[in-house]
Design an enzyme around this catalytic site. Structure first.
Site, PDB file in Angstrom:
ATOM      1  CB  SER A 164      -8.564   1.152   5.661  1.00 42.39           C
ATOM      2  OG  SER A 164      -9.119   2.751   5.715  1.00 42.39           O
ATOM      3  CE  LYS A 197      -3.868   1.720   2.655  1.00 41.14           C
ATOM      4  NZ  LYS A 197      -4.851   1.684   3.711  1.00 41.14           N
ATOM      5  CB  SER A 248      -7.690   4.218   3.136  1.00 43.60           C
ATOM      6  OG  SER A 248      -6.743   3.274   3.968  1.00 43.60           O
TER       7      SER A 248
END
Length: 466
Positions: free
Chosen positions: A175, A76, A151
């Site tokens: 997330s 990420k 996210s």
């Protein structure tokens, strides 16, 4: 014969172990797919040459190696990766290249996984949608007009579209589980302290942790095995498992007492009929497996919501940007940061203490139960842009709460939680349901989740364009 991307991450790892497929072959297979098929906004940076070099340099898996040794993955854009652009989803950090890697990146490398690049995230991982400034939105491959969630939206889009077999995400308010639900995947948020926050330790509240995004429970468990573990200097840690988390998937969970509720936790939000149907069907499935399912009251009071929001705003404000670059921040980030800066140090300390008391009360209320069942989200994946409101960040924030009224409860309590892709709408949109367990009881949670998957398997579902 199946293509490589049809196989689970563990099946691919087994082929590498038996030397029937090399890490280089897997890397080339997925790089080709990522280059050709990333219409889902999964990657912000592909590190093709770096991945090729690492795959070629990997020695055969030693005895006791991770079963994911040699398997491609992605990291990420919030996680530091030495020598690789890491912008935290923000135009203000567009040219940032870290000199060191964080604990998550180092753990994946130590386990022998090969990262293909950085996956998309919204600015500083704050929103529940992934629409970073100047980049394509991350969308669910089940309907490319709809959001992948956030996210960890890029990570979920990558796994759901078959661009990597398994990926790491992070979760401070849902997330990992939000995009897992939007993309039809398993999204596992482990217990507080299970995975090291080295070296930044940037969350003094204890809401956020890394975790797994995968197509199967067993793949998610193997990824957790790769990520888990404490480092000297960690402020807190969960006790180690009795065996591996993967082994827990082969364990009979026994007859469990499972609490359930569907009332939204953080706001008055209507529950979409398909999300309610998924929750009811999951309840019946659990009962058919021999478990006792008990209706309970929501364990967190609404008074906890402003306390959580205070902490969330301060955490956003901790993402310090040079003054000359603040104009590059998104309106939502600026609004949250202003709220956070307006909180005094004593008020922040009081908020952390209040949150811990709310968490303790919830843990006491849920202690008689082995697991908790709720919807993951209040609705199936929404159209891109349905929540984002740059003209009115306060309205944006309230819309996020209405879409995600369940997930942040387990960040407050520190409990492990997983979203399972048990349901699809008549239009084919994925809908997750969420199970949580007592702190540090990931083994039980994974055992139960694997039992559910065996009873109602989903791994063979393929989105359009697979």
């Amino acid at each position: 014969m199946s293509d490589l991307h049809d196989l689970t991450a563990l099946e691919q790892g087994e082929l590498v172990r038996r030397r029937e497929v090399s890490p280089t072959e897997l890397v080339e297979h997925y790089l080709e797919r990522a280059d050709r098929l990333d219409s889902v906004g999964a990657f912000v940076t592909l590190t093709a040459e770096r991945a090729r070099e690492r795959a070629a340099a990997l020695a055969p898996a030693p005895e006791g190696a991770s079963p994911l040794h040699g398997v491609p993955t992605a990291i990420k854009d919030l996680n530091l990766t030495a020598g690789v652009p890491t912008a935290f989803g923000s135009a203000a950090f567009a040219d940032h290249v870290p000199e060191l890697s964080d604990g998550v990146t180092l753990a994946l490398e130590a386990a022998g996984l090969v990262s293909l690049g950085k996956t998309s995230t919204p600015e500083f991982g704050s929103p529940c949608y992934t629409e970073p400034e100047g980049r394509p939105p991350a969308v669910t491959p089940w309907d490319r007009t709809r959001m992948a969630g956030g996210s960890s939206g890029g990570a979920a889009a990558a796994v759901a579209a078959g661009l990597v077999p398994v990926a790491q995400g992070s979760d401070g308010g849902g997330s990992i589980r939000i995009p897992a639900s939007c993309c039809g995947l398993v999204g596992l948020k482990p217990s507080r302290g299970r995975i090291s926050g080295f070296p930044m330790y940037g969350d003094p509240v204890g809401l956020a942790t890394a975790g797994s995004i995968a197509r199967t429970v067993r793949d998610a468990a193997a990824m957790l095995d790769a990520l888990a573990g404490r480092r000297v200097g960690d402020p807190a840690w969960a006790p180690p498992p009795s065996t591996t988390f993967l082994a827990a998937c082969d364990r009979d969970p026994g007859r469990l007492r499972i609490a359930r509720f569907s009332e939204p936790v953080i706001t008055d939000s209507p529950l979409d009929p398909e999300c309610r149907r998924a929750w009811e069907d999951a309840s019946r499935l659990l009962e058919s497996l021999g478990h006792e399912v008990v209706d309970v009251a929501v364990p967190l009071p609404r008074e906890a919501v402003p306390v959580f929001e205070t902490c969330w705003a301060v955490l956003t404000a901790l993402s310090v940007v040079p003054p000359e670059r603040e104009h590059l921040l998104r309106p939502l980030t600026r609004w949250l940061s202003e709220r956070g800066r307006a909180v005094s140090a004593p008020d922040f300390g009081l908020a952390i203490g209040a949150m811990r008391r709310f968490a303790a009360d919830a843990l006491v209320a849920l202690a008689p139960y082995d697991a908790v069942l709720t919807p993951t989200l209040a609705a199936p994946p929404l159209p891109v842009g349905a929540i984002r409101d740059d003209a009115d960040p306060a309205a944006d924030f309230e819309a996020q709460k209405r879409f995600t009224p369940y997930t942040s409860a387990w960040n407050v309590t520190g409990m492990p939680a997983v979203s399972l892709p048990l349901h699809q709408t008549p239009a084919g949109l994925p809908v997750g349901v969420m199970l949580a367990a007592r702190p540090a009881e990931e083994e039980l949670l994974l055992s139960l989740s694997a039992q559910v998957e065996a009873a109602a398997p989903w791994a063979d579902r393929r989105p359009p364009g697979w």
